[in-house]
Design an enzyme around this catalytic site. Structure first.
Site, PDB file in Angstrom:
ATOM      1  N   ASP A 192      33.259  39.965  39.280  1.00 31.54           N
ATOM      2  CA  ASP A 192      34.434  39.437  38.600  1.00 31.54           C
ATOM      3  C   ASP A 192      34.573  40.248  37.321  1.00 31.54           C
ATOM      4  O   ASP A 192      33.585  40.508  36.635  1.00 31.54           O
ATOM      5  CB  ASP A 192      34.237  37.957  38.267  1.00 31.54           C
ATOM      6  CG  ASP A 192      35.520  37.338  37.755  1.00 31.54           C
ATOM      7  OD1 ASP A 192      36.192  36.633  38.538  1.00 31.54           O
ATOM      8  OD2 ASP A 192      35.871  37.585  36.588  1.00 31.54           O
ATOM      9  N   ARG A 241      38.443  42.406  42.335  1.00 34.43           N
ATOM     10  CA  ARG A 241      38.515  42.070  43.766  1.00 34.43           C
ATOM     11  C   ARG A 241      38.570  43.322  44.633  1.00 34.43           C
ATOM     12  O   ARG A 241      39.470  44.138  44.527  1.00 34.43           O
ATOM     13  CB  ARG A 241      39.699  41.132  44.042  1.00 34.43           C
ATOM     14  CG  ARG A 241      41.055  41.706  43.783  1.00 34.43           C
ATOM     15  CD  ARG A 241      42.147  40.631  43.832  1.00 34.43           C
ATOM     16  NE  ARG A 241      42.112  39.832  42.622  1.00 34.43           N
ATOM     17  CZ  ARG A 241      43.175  39.343  42.001  1.00 34.43           C
ATOM     18  NH1 ARG A 241      44.388  39.513  42.511  1.00 34.43           N
ATOM     19  NH2 ARG A 241      43.062  38.643  40.891  1.00 34.43           N
TER      20      ARG A 241
HETATM   21  C1  MIC Z   1      40.797  37.302  37.859  1.00 36.07           C
HETATM   22  O1  MIC Z   1      40.690  36.800  36.757  1.00 36.07           O
HETATM   23  O2  MIC Z   1      41.739  38.067  38.167  1.00 36.07           O
HETATM   24  C2  MIC Z   1      39.757  36.979  38.874  1.00 36.07           C
HETATM   25  C3  MIC Z   1      40.398  36.190  39.911  1.00 36.07           C
HETATM   26  O3  MIC Z   1      38.739  36.212  38.290  1.00 36.07           O
HETATM   27  C4  MIC Z   1      39.215  38.297  39.395  1.00 36.07           C
HETATM   28  C5  MIC Z   1      38.344  38.197  40.542  1.00 36.07           C
HETATM   29  C6  MIC Z   1      39.047  37.946  41.819  1.00 36.07           C
HETATM   30  O4  MIC Z   1      40.043  38.585  42.111  1.00 36.07           O
HETATM   31  O5  MIC Z   1      38.566  37.144  42.570  1.00 36.07           O
HETATM   32  C7  MIC Z   1      38.534  39.183  38.388  1.00 36.07           C
HETATM   33  O6  MIC Z   1      38.876  39.124  37.243  1.00 36.07           O
HETATM   34  O7  MIC Z   1      37.719  40.020  38.768  1.00 36.07           O
HETATM   35 FE1  SF4 Z   2      38.245  33.693  34.216  1.00 29.63          FE
HETATM   36 FE2  SF4 Z   2      39.244  35.029  36.277  1.00 29.63          FE
HETATM   37 FE3  SF4 Z   2      38.609  32.419  36.459  1.00 29.63          FE
HETATM   38 FE4  SF4 Z   2      40.665  33.144  35.005  1.00 29.63          FE
HETATM   39  S1  SF4 Z   2      40.475  33.404  37.190  1.00 29.63           S
HETATM   40  S2  SF4 Z   2      39.113  31.657  34.464  1.00 29.63           S
HETATM   41  S3  SF4 Z   2      39.993  35.078  34.184  1.00 29.63           S
HETATM   42  S4  SF4 Z   2      37.190  34.096  36.124  1.00 29.63           S
END
Ligand code: MIC
Ligand code: SF4
Length: 755
Positions: free
Chosen positions: A160, A645
Site C-alpha cells: 500500500d 495496486r
Molecule cells: C489507496 O489509498 O489508493 C489505496 C487503496 O490504499 C492503495 C492500495 C490499493 O489500491 O489497494 C494504495 O495507496 O496503495
Molecule cells: Fe489510507 Fe489508502 Fe485506506 Fe485511504 S484507502 S485510508 S489512503 S490506506
C-alpha cells in the site's frame, strides 16, 4: 510487550557496526536515511558506496504489511511460490472492503456478510503461512502498524503506498506492489534503486490552527505530485522535535502524494512517548540504547546542504493552514485565500460533507483536535451546516475516544461514526445525499482527492485539510470560511468566533481496548487448507503469465493514448471494483476506463483498430487479445501515480498489453510493470508523444537485443502508410530483463524453487 521484539533487538544489535562501516565507506557523516539503508543491506555489508538515483541495491526489510485489497493478489502470488511460511514477520489488515453508509455497527455487519469469502480466504492464507491477521474493524493498516509494529531505525515494505506512514516512528517504510512483497515473503532480497535524499528543515513551532498536516500540504504545493520521485524525504530541525509522533506520521503518510519513496524523522522524545503509550516500553528501552544511530550524525543537520540532494526549509511559525484541491493533492491554497480562488474557478462554495479519518489523520490526537472544534459548535450554539463523518484509525483509538467522550461530541453535532476503516477515502461510501453526478464540494482529512475517489462522482470537488480545519469548515458549511478571522452566526443570532483547536497528544488515562481485532496464526499452519471456489466471482487462482516473445510484438496496436493525469485510480478504479481485487479476469473489466483518450477527450471510448468501431477500453483490448495481437498503452507524465495496486499492471498484462510508453512513471507502478513481465518505457524525446496517432501500429525493432542501459527503437507505422522511428528509454537492469524474458518475476522464483 511489542510484537516481534527479538527481531527488533536483532536489528539494533547489528546497527552500530553496520552504521560505522557505512560511514567509513561513504567517507563522511551520514543522514538517518543512509544509516537505515546501509544497515539493511541484503549482503549485510557493502564494499562500495552506492550512487544515489543510480545503483540498484538489494535490501533485507524487517517486516511486511498488506491490506485486504492488495493482499489478495499478493497472497495468491505467494501461494504459487511454493514456500511453507513467510520469511519475515508479516501482517494482513482488513480495512479497504468496508463500506461507509449508516454507521460502524451496521456497516461492519454488512461488510462481513458481503465480503465473507474474501475475509475467510485472507484469514486462512494468513493462518497457513504464519501471517498475523487483523480482522475487519480492527483499524486502518497504517494506524495499526504505527501502534503495534513500527520501530525507529527499522525498514519495512507494505503493499500500500501509504506504508510510508510508519516514518512517523523513524522507520524507512516503503510502499510496494504485491510481487515485491512476495519476494521478501519468499526469503529473497528486495531491490530498490538507491534513493536520492531531500532534506526538509523545520524551523519554529506549530501553533494555533496550523497542524502537522499543513506541513505536508505545503510541501506538496512546493514539490508537486512528482517532485519527490526516487527520493527519501528526511525531516529535521527544531520544529520536527516539537511535532507529535502521530503528527510526524501524517507528514510521512502524505509523502506518497509527492511520489517520494518514503519519508522519515529521527528518533526523539515524541517517539519515545508514543512507544511507551502504546505498550512498547521494551522497544523504547532498546531504541534508547542505540539512539545515536536512529538519527543523522550531528554534522548533517548542522550543514544539510552538504549532505542532501535538495533542501527545503519551512518556518512553522509562519506556516498557514492550507486546503489542497480539488482533484489533485498538490494544489495548495492557504485557507484565507480559498474563497477567491474558488469563485474564480467556479468551485462550489457550499460544503456538503466534512469527513475526518483515513490513515493520514485518524489518530487519537487528531480526534481530540477536531473534537475541540466540534465541542465549540455545541457550546456556542452553532448548528453545523454540513454533514459529518468520522472513521477512527483503529479499534484502540475508537475505544479510547469513546471512553474519553470524544465520539459523543461528534455524535452531538450530528456526525456518523463509521467503521475503523478506509471508508470514503477509497470510495467505499454509499453517499445518499446526491441524486446524480451533481457538482458539489466536500472537505476531508484524507490524503488523496483524485476525481471520483471518494464517491465515484467526477463532479465532487474534494479538498484535503487537517481534521480540525475540516471540522471548522464543515460547521460553517462554506469553503471560503476562515476560522482565524471570520465569525459565524449562532442560533441566538449572535456572531461568534471559533477558538483555536486544542489537542491531546496521547490519552491522559492511557489507551484502552477490549478486542483489538488481532488473530495470531497457528504455529504450524501446514495442515490449514485454503479454499478458492472455481466459480467464485471474487477470487481466482492465478495462472503464470506467458513470456512476451519478441516475434509477438511485431505489429502491436495502440490501445489508448492517455492524456493528462493517469493515476492508478484511472487505470484500475477502486470503489465498486474493490470487490474484484482477488479475481484478475473480472477486475480486468475496469482496465483504463478512467483514462482520458487523447483523440476524443472521452473516457472509456477508444477506437478498435480491427473494426474501426469505438468502444470501451477493456472491450477493445479483449478483441485484440482474441485476435492474438499485442497492444501498447501510451501515457503522459507521472503515469501510474498514486496507489501501489499491482492490478494496474496485472490487468493490462492479463489482457495482452505488452508495453506502456509514457513521458514518465511513478516509481511503484513502473516496478509493478517490470515485475509482471511487461515493458515499461519512456520517450527519449517527450514531444514524440505528439507523433502518436490513433491508428498506429508499432514494431519493436531491436527488442531481441534488449539490454540494460541501452535505449530501444520503435518503428511507428501510421495508417496512411508513412512510418517513423523513435527512441525509447527504460530502466531495466539485467535481472529485471530476466523477469521480462521469463514472463514475470514470479516465474523466476518458481523456476528457482523447482530447481
Ligand atoms: C489507496 O489509498 O489508493 C489505496 C487503496 O490504499 C492503495 C492500495 C490499493 O489500491 O489497494 C494504495 O495507496 O496503495
Ligand atoms: Fe489510507 Fe489508502 Fe485506506 Fe485511504 S484507502 S485510508 S489512503 S490506506
Amino acid at each position: 510487550m511489542a510484537f516481534d521484539i527479538d527481531m527488533i533487538k536483532g536489528v539494533y544489535s547489528q546497527m552500530a557496526e553496520r552504521v560505522d562501516q557505512a560511514r567509513e565507506l561513504v567517507g563522511r557523516p551520514l543522514t538517518l536515511s543512509e544509516k537505515i539503508l546501509y544497515s539493511h543491506l541484503w549482503d549485510g555489508k557493502s564494499n562500495k558506496a552506492f550512487t544515489r538515483g543510480k545503483d540498484y541495491v538489494d535490501f533485507a526489510p524487517d517486516r511486511i504489511a498488506c491490506q485486504d485489497a492488495t493482499a489478495q493478489m499478493a497472497l495468491l502470488q505467494f501461494m504459487q511460490a511454493g514456500k511453507p511460511k513467510v520469511a519475515v514477520p508479516t501482517t494482513v489488515h482488513c480495512d479497504h472492503l468496508i463500506q461507509a453508509k449508516s454507521g460502524a455497527v451496521a456497516d461492519l455487519k454488512v461488510a462481513n456478510a458481503t465480503s465473507e469469502e474474501v475475509f475467510n480466504f485472507l484469514e486462512s492464507v494468513s493462518n497457513k503461512y504464519g501471517i498475523g491477521f487483523w480482522k475487519p474493524g480492527a483499524g486502518i493498516i497504517h494506524q495499526v502498524v504505527l501502534e503495534n509494529y513500527a520501530f525507529p531505525g527499522g525498514m519495512m515494505i507494505g503493499t500500500d503506498s501509504h506504508t510510508v506512514n510508519a516514518g512517523g516512528l523513524g522507520m524507512l517504510a516503503i510502499g510496494v506492489g504485491g510481487a515485491d512483497a512476495v519476494d521478501v515473503m519468499a526469503g529473497m532480497a528486495w531491490e530498490l534503486k538507491f534513493p536520492k535524499l531531500i532534506g526538509v528543515k523545520l524551523t519554529g513551532n506549530i501553533s494555533g490552527w496550523t497542524s502537522a498536516k499543513d506541513v505536508i500540504l505545503k510541501v506538496a504545493g512546493i514539490l508537486t505530485v512528482k517532485g519527490g520521485t526516487g527520493a527519501i524525504v528526511e525531516y529535521f530541525g527544531e520544529g520536527a522535535l516539537n511535532l507529535s509522533c502521530t503528527g510526524k506520521g501524517t507528514i510521512c503518510n502524505m509523502g506518497a502524494e509527492i511520489g517520494a519513496t518514503t519519508s522519515t524523522f529521527g528518533y526523539d522524545a515524541s517517539m519515545e512517548r508514543y512507544l511507551r503509550a502504546t505498550d512498547r516500553n521494551d522497544v523504547a528501552d532498546a531504541a534508547n540504547e542505540v539512539k545515536a544511530h536512529l538519527t543523522a550524525d550531528p554534522e548533517v543537520y548542522a550543514q544539510p546542504e552538504k549532505y542532501f540532494d535538495e533542501i527545503i526549509e519551512i518556518d512553522l511559525n509562519t506556516l498557514k493552514p492550507h486546503l489542497n484541491g480539488p482533484f489533485t493533492p498538490d494544489l495548495a491554497t492557504p485557507v484565507g485565500e480559498l474563497g477567491e480562488k474558488a469563485r474564480a474557478n467556479d468551485w462550489p462554495l457550499k460544503v456538503d460533507w466534512g469527513l475526518i479519518g483515513s490513515c493520514t489523520n485518524s489518530s487519537y490526537e487528531d480526534l481530540t483536535r477536531a473534537a475541540s472544534i466540534a465541542k465549540q459548535a455545541i457550546d456556542k450554539k452553532i448548528k453545523p451546516k454540513s454533514d459529518f463523518g468520522i472513521n477512527p484509525g483503529s479499534e484502540q483509538i475508537r475505544f479510547t475516544a469513546e471512553r474519553d467522550g470524544l465520539l459523543q461530541i461528534f455524535e452531538e453535532v450530528g456526525a456518523t461514526i463509521f467503521t475503523n476503516a478506509c471508508g470514503p477515502c477509497i470510495g467505499q461510501w454509499d453517499r445518499s445525499d446526491l441524486k446524480g453526478d451533481e457538482k458539489n464540494t466536500i472537505v476531508h482529512s484524507f490524503n488523496r482527492n483524485f476525481s471520483k475517489r471518494a464517491d465515484g462522482n467526477p463532479n465532487t470537488h474534494a479538498f484535503v485539510g487537517s481534521p480540525e480545519m475540516v471540522a471548522a469548515i464543515a460547521i460553517s458549511g462554506r469553503l471560503d470560511f476562515d476560522p482565524m478571522n471570520d465569525t459565524l452566526i449562532n442560533e441566538d443570532g449572535e456572531a461568534v468566533k471559533l477558538d483555536m483547536p486544542l489537542g491531546i497528544e496521547l490519552p491522559v488515562n492511557g489507551f484502552a481496548v477490549e478486542d483489538a481485532g488481532f488473530i495470531a496464526p497457528d504455529e504450524d499452519g501446514s495442515g490449514v487448507s485454503v479454499k478458492v471456489s472455481p466459480t467464485s466471482e471474487r477470487l481466482q487462482l492465478l495462472e503464470s503469465f506467458q513470456p512476451i516473445e519478441n516475434e509477438s510484438l511485431a505489429g502491436a496496436k495502440l490501445l489508448i493514448k492517455a492524456q493528462g493525469k493517469c493515476t492508478t485510480d484511472h487505470i484500475s478504479m477502486a470503489g465498486p471494483w474493490l470487490r474484484f481485487r482477488g479475481h484478475l479476469d473480472n477486475i480486468a473489466n475496469n482496465t483504463l476506463i478512467g483514462a482520458v483518450n487523447a483523440f476524443n477527450q472521452k473516457t472509456n471510448f477508444v477506437k478498435n483498430q480491427l473494426t474501426g468501431e469505438y468502444m470501451g477500453v477493456p472491450d477493445a483490448q479483449r478483441a485484440y487479445k482474441a485476435a492474438g495481437i499485442k497492444t501498447i498503452v501510451v501515457g503522459d507524465h507521472n503515469y501510474g501515480e498514486g496507489s501501489s495496486r499491482e492490478h494496474a499492471a496485472m490487468q493490462p498484462r492479463h489482457l495482452g498489453v505488452a508495453a506502456v510508453l509514457v513521458k514518465s512513471f511513478a516509481r511503484i507502478h513502473e516496478t509493478n510493470l517490470k515485475k509482471q513481465g511487461m515493458l515499461g518505457l519512456t520517450f527519449v524525446n517527450e514531444s514524440d508523444y505528439d507523433l502518436i496517432k490513433e491508428d498506429d501500429t508499432f514494431n519493436f525493432v531491436d527488442i531481441a537485443s534488449f539490454k540494460a542501459g541501452q535505449a530501444l527503437t520503435i518503428e511507428i507505422k501510421h495508417a496512411d502508410g508513412t512510418a517513423l522511428t523513435i527512441q525509447v528509454n527504460h530502466t531495466y537492469n539485467d535481472s529485471q530483463i530476466g523477469w521480462f524474458r521469463a514472463g514475470s518475476a514470479l516465474n523466476v522464483i518458481k523456476k528457482e524453487n523447482a530447481a
